[in-house]
Design an enzyme around this catalytic site. Sequence first.
Site, PDB file in Angstrom:
ATOM      1  CG  ASN A 182       6.109   0.769  -4.748  1.00  0.00           C
ATOM      2  OD1 ASN A 182       4.912   1.031  -4.745  1.00  0.00           O
ATOM      3  ND2 ASN A 182       6.962   1.321  -3.912  1.00  0.00           N
ATOM      4  CD  GLU A 218       1.368   2.336  -2.605  1.00  0.00           C
ATOM      5  OE1 GLU A 218       2.476   2.850  -2.892  1.00  0.00           O
ATOM      6  OE2 GLU A 218       1.132   1.810  -1.502  1.00  0.00           O
ATOM      7  CD  GLU A 235       0.645  -2.042  -0.451  1.00  0.00           C
ATOM      8  OE1 GLU A 235       1.423  -1.357   0.276  1.00  0.00           O
ATOM      9  OE2 GLU A 235       0.768  -2.128  -1.686  1.00  0.00           O
TER      10      GLU A 235
END
Length: 511
Positions: free
Chosen positions: A74, A175, A294
């Site tokens: 992120n 993401e 991940e």
Amino acid sequence: MSEKKAKVIYSRDYAIAAVDERIYGSFIEHLGRAVYGGIFQPGHPQADEDGFRRDTLRLVKDLRVPVIRWPGGNFVSNYFWEDGVGPPEQRPRRLELAWRSMEPNLVGIDEFARWCKKAGAEVMMAVNLGTRGVSDALNLLEYCNHPGGSKYSDLRIFHGKKEPYSIKTWCLGNEMDGGWQIGHKNAEEYGRLACQTARAMKMYDPGLELVACGSSSAGMRSFPAWEATVLEHAYDCVDYVSLHQYYGKRGEDTANFLAKTMDMEHFIKTVASTCDYVKAKQRSKKTMMLSFDEWNVWYHSNQADDDTMKNRPWQFAPALLEDHYTFEDALLVGLMLITLLKHADRVRMACLAQLVNVIAPIMTEPDGAAWAQPTYYPFLHVSNYGRGVALRPVLSCEKHDTRDYTDVSDLETVAVYDEEGEALTVFAVNRDLKEGADFTCDIRGFEGFRLLEHMEMVSEDLTARNSAKARNVMPSRAKPGELRQGLYRCRLAKASWNVIRFGKTSVSSRA
């Protein structure tokens, strides 16, 4: 009570694929104490001349991690890479929005690449496609990879690094389907941007390997339509699509927790099928590979993290996502590694997320030692002994049902054959929590092989943890079984992780 019986046949003829060593990759994000206090801590008694912790490096090097994804996560979706180059004392401090922390930019690409070289790993670079785009990705690529004579390559040289970093693997954002992501985009928007960025980057170097963002997890409502839409734009431009998946234990028993690799298996098959659908639709000859960049167990720390980020934001390197793992977590990590190997034909890269302090196998004390969590050891074993050709097991064992899964095999196993080293390693988890198993491993196709060692991890306490002062969960030598006429018979303890090594060479254990 008689022991349960299980049998597996392994043969060279049952090859899945050669294992790409990058399946044993990991991940360092500017999150919590992963960087500051994890790999980098000037002034620590174990700090080297560059401020990197030697104790952490020793544990990382033993894992033989070939590639490390950086700087996020992120974090990357609002990262300005220019903040992390040049004299450290002149670098700006930024409010880091993803984890609501203060980022001093003391570790940037120059420092991280230096640390990776010490660790024996390559950098897997992620670019910001949240708040930035094509031009910034190209500038970063030029800074990292061009020899010299251009604006950004000369800037790198001015900063003291004459030779380029020659980074080959790049992640196109992170993401981007997630509503939590800074610069979140829908599938059409991201697919177009990923394609544009990939085309431009490959104009510089057609040999780059580029990873497009898949769904953030199999639980996303847009999965797998996201993959299909993104790849309809970017199939010819990228080389991999990413998978992310974490498993936790909330309101369920251990049997159900240890069965969650059935969900992981379904996730991999669904993404591969979606890729193949787009391949057929576009009449392409290229097979899209998968980057499971991940994966891990993650659930212990969530409540404390929410309080820190909500009520005490903008700290420097706060303790976030510091899961203290148990023995049963180590069993699931072992099962996840087995699942990755069973799909080595499509999963060519993977990153255990993360490497130090943040949902990690390695922990550090701020003023003390670095130490290994229970999850460290399955990864250590598979990374060291799982290099070669993955072999498909022909397995016969009992099955059971759990709350969410049916026909769960009591035993899960895979093997890797190292032809050059004349070695065969069998990895196995006995999921049965009450009974051991009489295990027969048929390796009659490997004439002249002998038993080198049988290692196991067992504990009567499934919640046992390690700490800086106590190593309660450790691998040990199992009571060896008998190898006769190509059949190895032994006992697999209940709830156990097992590594059984055969070959023609002498024993060399890293346990």
